[in-house]
Scaffold this active site. Sequence first.
Site, PDB file in Angstrom:
ATOM      1  CG  LEU A   6      -1.859  -0.748   1.370  1.00 56.34           C
ATOM      2  CD1 LEU A   6      -2.534  -1.609   2.620  1.00 56.34           C
ATOM      3  CD2 LEU A   6      -3.323  -0.903   0.108  1.00 56.34           C
ATOM      4  N   PRO A   7       0.364   2.685  -0.331  1.00 55.74           N
ATOM      5  CG  PRO A   7      -0.840   3.826  -1.643  1.00 55.74           C
ATOM      6  CD  PRO A   7      -1.424   2.547  -1.003  1.00 55.74           C
ATOM      7  CE  LYS A 112      12.591   0.415  -0.595  1.00 59.36           C
ATOM      8  NZ  LYS A 112      10.678   0.510  -1.001  1.00 59.36           N
TER       9      LYS A 112
END
Length: 238
Positions: A6-7, A112
């Site tokens: 998801l964004p 990340k």
Amino acid sequence: VVISMLPAGQHVEAVYLGDNGLLKNLPSTTLVIDSSTIAPETAKGVAEAAVAAGITFMDAPVSGGVGGAKAGTLTFICGGEADAFERAKPILEGMGKNIFHAGPHGSGQVAKICNNMLLAILMSGTSEALALGVKNGLDPAVLSEIMKQSSGGNWALNVYNPWPGVMDGVPASRDYEGGFLVNLMNKDLGLAFDNAVKNQAPIPMGSLARNLFALHANEGNGGLDFSSIQKFYYREQG
């Protein structure tokens, strides 16, 4: 198994923790793998709620972009318990080539945002160097090859060249369409900045990259691939 991508953090929280969120409806045997790139604290919060519901949760953001997704060669960076990682690994190997266990819940997100902060810095520096060379009359393809074979070589230059027409199959050679959007890079740089403030970590290069990409987005480029930062340094290319 449930896999989500998801964004942003608010979307992950809505899907899993909302009034009719998935954690209230999934059986306890479910393995949840969230491959969104979100704040480590958000991932930890969702993981804690999952554990309380008896559900196994792992944050597993990805690197590799659209090309990696199409080719099944993504890198998955996982945060969670070791047994959850071993359970998830065969599933993720169907979509990725490199599957890493970074540590406990939230660790995948930390790794990340560190990676994407470095990527933004490398893309900005590569674009800056190419623009300087071209302004001095150099051929961008020749300069790229020289730097690739020299100490300036890096992923942005070697695999994802930002100068139009130098490399086939990359967004720069199709008007910066597709790929990893400037708006998404801005989000990730914001996550890195917020995390650095929380942990009192100096990130002068990361902060500069964040400002550069924010300015680039504000000039109407948010929907382009992040390699379009090249346009910031060489505006005459149209």
